[in-house]
Design a protein around this motif. Structure first.
Motif, PDB file in Angstrom:
ATOM      1  N   ASP A  50       0.815  -1.227   0.000  1.00  0.00           N
ATOM      2  CA  ASP A  50       0.000   0.000   0.000  1.00  0.00           C
ATOM      3  C   ASP A  50       0.841   1.266   0.000  1.00  0.00           C
ATOM      4  O   ASP A  50       0.529   2.218   0.684  1.00  0.00           O
ATOM      5  CB  ASP A  50      -0.931  -0.011   1.222  1.00  0.00           C
ATOM      6  N   SER A  51       1.907   1.281  -0.778  1.00  0.00           N
ATOM      7  CA  SER A  51       2.717   2.497  -0.871  1.00  0.00           C
ATOM      8  C   SER A  51       2.920   2.859  -2.333  1.00  0.00           C
ATOM      9  O   SER A  51       2.945   1.993  -3.209  1.00  0.00           O
ATOM     10  CB  SER A  51       4.072   2.299  -0.197  1.00  0.00           C
ATOM     11  N   CYS A  52       3.056   4.147  -2.592  1.00  0.00           N
ATOM     12  CA  CYS A  52       3.215   4.640  -3.957  1.00  0.00           C
ATOM     13  C   CYS A  52       4.616   4.309  -4.471  1.00  0.00           C
ATOM     14  O   CYS A  52       5.614   4.548  -3.787  1.00  0.00           O
ATOM     15  CB  CYS A  52       2.974   6.149  -3.998  1.00  0.00           C
ATOM     16  N   VAL A  53       4.692   3.765  -5.664  1.00  0.00           N
ATOM     17  CA  VAL A  53       5.975   3.394  -6.256  1.00  0.00           C
ATOM     18  C   VAL A  53       6.851   4.611  -6.504  1.00  0.00           C
ATOM     19  O   VAL A  53       8.074   4.559  -6.379  1.00  0.00           O
ATOM     20  CB  VAL A  53       5.742   2.625  -7.576  1.00  0.00           C
ATOM     21  N   LEU A  54       6.227   5.746  -6.827  1.00  0.00           N
ATOM     22  CA  LEU A  54       6.992   6.932  -7.210  1.00  0.00           C
ATOM     23  C   LEU A  54       7.407   7.800  -6.024  1.00  0.00           C
ATOM     24  O   LEU A  54       8.536   8.269  -5.958  1.00  0.00           O
ATOM     25  CB  LEU A  54       6.184   7.762  -8.203  1.00  0.00           C
ATOM     26  N   CYS A  55       6.468   8.031  -5.079  1.00  0.00           N
ATOM     27  CA  CYS A  55       6.781   8.937  -3.965  1.00  0.00           C
ATOM     28  C   CYS A  55       6.869   8.230  -2.615  1.00  0.00           C
ATOM     29  O   CYS A  55       7.150   8.875  -1.601  1.00  0.00           O
ATOM     30  CB  CYS A  55       5.758  10.073  -3.898  1.00  0.00           C
ATOM     31  N   ASN A  56       6.574   6.918  -2.598  1.00  0.00           N
ATOM     32  CA  ASN A  56       6.651   6.091  -1.378  1.00  0.00           C
ATOM     33  C   ASN A  56       5.650   6.483  -0.300  1.00  0.00           C
ATOM     34  O   ASN A  56       5.810   6.095   0.862  1.00  0.00           O
ATOM     35  CB  ASN A  56       8.071   6.120  -0.791  1.00  0.00           C
ATOM     36  N   ALA A  57       4.635   7.247  -0.656  1.00  0.00           N
ATOM     37  CA  ALA A  57       3.616   7.617   0.333  1.00  0.00           C
ATOM     38  C   ALA A  57       2.785   6.388   0.694  1.00  0.00           C
ATOM     39  O   ALA A  57       2.406   5.601  -0.169  1.00  0.00           O
ATOM     40  CB  ALA A  57       2.712   8.709  -0.233  1.00  0.00           C
ATOM     41  N   ASP A  58       2.522   6.218   1.983  1.00  0.00           N
ATOM     42  CA  ASP A  58       1.753   5.071   2.456  1.00  0.00           C
ATOM     43  C   ASP A  58       0.265   5.395   2.495  1.00  0.00           C
ATOM     44  O   ASP A  58      -0.140   6.520   2.790  1.00  0.00           O
ATOM     45  CB  ASP A  58       2.207   4.656   3.860  1.00  0.00           C
ATOM     46  N   GLY A  59      -0.556   4.377   2.226  1.00  0.00           N
ATOM     47  CA  GLY A  59      -2.001   4.502   2.392  1.00  0.00           C
ATOM     48  C   GLY A  59      -2.691   5.398   1.403  1.00  0.00           C
ATOM     49  O   GLY A  59      -3.854   5.751   1.588  1.00  0.00           O
ATOM     50  N   ALA A  60      -1.999   5.790   0.337  1.00  0.00           N
ATOM     51  CA  ALA A  60      -2.618   6.693  -0.640  1.00  0.00           C
ATOM     52  C   ALA A  60      -3.512   5.913  -1.595  1.00  0.00           C
ATOM     53  O   ALA A  60      -3.326   4.724  -1.822  1.00  0.00           O
ATOM     54  CB  ALA A  60      -1.539   7.429  -1.439  1.00  0.00           C
ATOM     55  N   SER A  61      -4.511   6.568  -2.138  1.00  0.00           N
ATOM     56  CA  SER A  61      -5.403   5.936  -3.098  1.00  0.00           C
ATOM     57  C   SER A  61      -4.624   5.542  -4.344  1.00  0.00           C
ATOM     58  O   SER A  61      -3.827   6.333  -4.848  1.00  0.00           O
ATOM     59  CB  SER A  61      -6.534   6.899  -3.479  1.00  0.00           C
ATOM     60  N   LYS A  62      -4.832   4.340  -4.830  1.00  0.00           N
ATOM     61  CA  LYS A  62      -4.056   3.829  -5.950  1.00  0.00           C
ATOM     62  C   LYS A  62      -4.839   3.909  -7.247  1.00  0.00           C
ATOM     63  O   LYS A  62      -5.031   2.919  -7.949  1.00  0.00           O
ATOM     64  CB  LYS A  62      -3.636   2.383  -5.662  1.00  0.00           C
ATOM     65  N   THR A  63      -5.328   5.081  -7.574  1.00  0.00           N
ATOM     66  CA  THR A  63      -6.075   5.296  -8.814  1.00  0.00           C
ATOM     67  C   THR A  63      -5.172   5.932  -9.859  1.00  0.00           C
ATOM     68  O   THR A  63      -4.083   6.436  -9.566  1.00  0.00           O
ATOM     69  CB  THR A  63      -7.273   6.212  -8.568  1.00  0.00           C
ATOM     70  N   LEU A  64      -5.652   5.955 -11.098  1.00  0.00           N
ATOM     71  CA  LEU A  64      -4.898   6.615 -12.158  1.00  0.00           C
ATOM     72  C   LEU A  64      -4.869   8.122 -11.950  1.00  0.00           C
ATOM     73  O   LEU A  64      -3.900   8.786 -12.333  1.00  0.00           O
ATOM     74  CB  LEU A  64      -5.509   6.277 -13.525  1.00  0.00           C
ATOM     75  N   ASP A  65      -5.926   8.675 -11.353  1.00  0.00           N
ATOM     76  CA  ASP A  65      -5.917  10.107 -11.051  1.00  0.00           C
ATOM     77  C   ASP A  65      -4.745  10.442 -10.142  1.00  0.00           C
ATOM     78  O   ASP A  65      -4.051  11.446 -10.341  1.00  0.00           O
ATOM     79  CB  ASP A  65      -7.230  10.513 -10.370  1.00  0.00           C
ATOM     80  N   ARG A  66      -4.546   9.622  -9.118  1.00  0.00           N
ATOM     81  CA  ARG A  66      -3.453   9.900  -8.189  1.00  0.00           C
ATOM     82  C   ARG A  66      -2.099   9.676  -8.865  1.00  0.00           C
ATOM     83  O   ARG A  66      -1.186  10.489  -8.730  1.00  0.00           O
ATOM     84  CB  ARG A  66      -3.534   9.031  -6.943  1.00  0.00           C
ATOM     85  N   LEU A  67      -1.989   8.568  -9.590  1.00  0.00           N
ATOM     86  CA  LEU A  67      -0.713   8.254 -10.224  1.00  0.00           C
ATOM     87  C   LEU A  67      -0.274   9.344 -11.191  1.00  0.00           C
ATOM     88  O   LEU A  67       0.866   9.798 -11.162  1.00  0.00           O
ATOM     89  CB  LEU A  67      -0.822   6.918 -10.972  1.00  0.00           C
ATOM     90  N   PHE A  68      -1.177   9.802 -12.065  1.00  0.00           N
ATOM     91  CA  PHE A  68      -0.804  10.734 -13.120  1.00  0.00           C
ATOM     92  C   PHE A  68      -0.926  12.206 -12.740  1.00  0.00           C
ATOM     93  O   PHE A  68      -0.372  13.067 -13.437  1.00  0.00           O
ATOM     94  CB  PHE A  68      -1.646  10.475 -14.366  1.00  0.00           C
ATOM     95  N   LEU A  69      -1.642  12.510 -11.634  1.00  0.00           N
ATOM     96  CA  LEU A  69      -1.881  13.913 -11.314  1.00  0.00           C
ATOM     97  C   LEU A  69      -1.537  14.304  -9.882  1.00  0.00           C
ATOM     98  O   LEU A  69      -0.986  15.382  -9.649  1.00  0.00           O
ATOM     99  CB  LEU A  69      -3.356  14.275 -11.577  1.00  0.00           C
TER     100      LEU A  69
END
Length: 241
Positions: A50-69
């Motif tokens: 449950d962590s972002c591959v790019l920014c390593n933030a934990d618990g963030a929503s894993k949608t395309l909106d979050r990934l790209f924006l």
């Protein structure tokens, strides 16, 4: 981003983009929310960390909106590359829709290529490790687009030659004047196996008067084999008449 394919979305414009086919297909899947982001995978029972591959933030929503924006790293990326504050955009699909409709083809092409490269870079980090790098994303996007553009610029010349060759082929066999014969010869080199020769003699009606093939076991230098075969074929033809 929950929206799926819709007739209201200008899909035709997606397929008309001047980018590689794989990028068009990627954009279709992204705009239709068909990419395997973590939320979409979770719906299919595939659970990842449950962590972002790019920014390593934990618990963030894993949608395309979050990934790209909305990802912190992605926000810095867009500001560095396009001077764009992506945090002000609420929907990836809505952003792409606006670009498709506003008529700025150059900006649309840049964004689409960068989004595709960003997705590729994210997957590379996910499966092979490493750190997000703005330069890697931009270089990938621009190099792929450059290579595709150059290949398409060369295509008309290739197609022109192919069309001319087709026209020449379609002319077919040209009969000789009345009372004369036409001789067609050909030769081929088969590496260490030797040479093959062939000839056909037709009259002015196109009737075959004589035809023959011959095999030679010569193993000459390949660099001059084409000329050698043709000379041998001519000699054989003269002796055959």
């Amino acid at each position: 981003m929950e929206a799926g394919p819709s007739s209201a979305f200008p899909w035709k414009k997606v397929w008309q983009l001047q980018v590689p086919n794989k990028v068009r297909h990627f954009l279709y899947r992204a705009a239709a929310n068909r990419l395997p982001c973590k939320r979409n995978l979770a719906r299919r029972g595939v659970l990842l960390h449950d962590s972002c591959v790019l920014c390593n933030a934990d618990g963030a929503s894993k949608t395309l909106d979050r990934l790209f924006l909305q990802c912190e790293w992605t926000q810095r990326f867009w500001f560095a590359v396009l001077n764009l504050r992506s945090s002000t955009l609420s929907s990836f699909r809505g952003w792409i829709l606006g670009l498709l409709l506003n008529g700025d083809a150059e900006l649309l092409t840049r964004v689409v290529m960068l989004v595709w490269a960003l997705w590729k870079h994210r997957n590379e980090i996910l499966f092979h490790g490493g750190l997000a790098d703005v330069g890697v994303v931009t270089n990938m996007a621009y190099e792929v687009l450059r290579d595709w553009t150059e290949a398409n610029e060369r295509r008309p010349a290739r197609e022109g030659r192919q069309n001319q060759e087709t026209m020449n082929f379609e002319k077919g066999w040209i009969k000789p004047r009345e009372g004369a014969l036409r001789i067609n010869i050909d030769a081929g080199w088969f590496g260490e196996n030797g040479q093959g020769l062939g000839l056909v003699i037709r009259d002015h009606h196109g009737e075959c008067m004589y035809a023959a093939t011959k095999f030679l076991s010569s193993r000459s230098n390949p660099a001059v084999e084409g000329a050698t075969c043709m000379v041998a074929c001519w000699h054989w033809t003269l002796y055959s008449l």
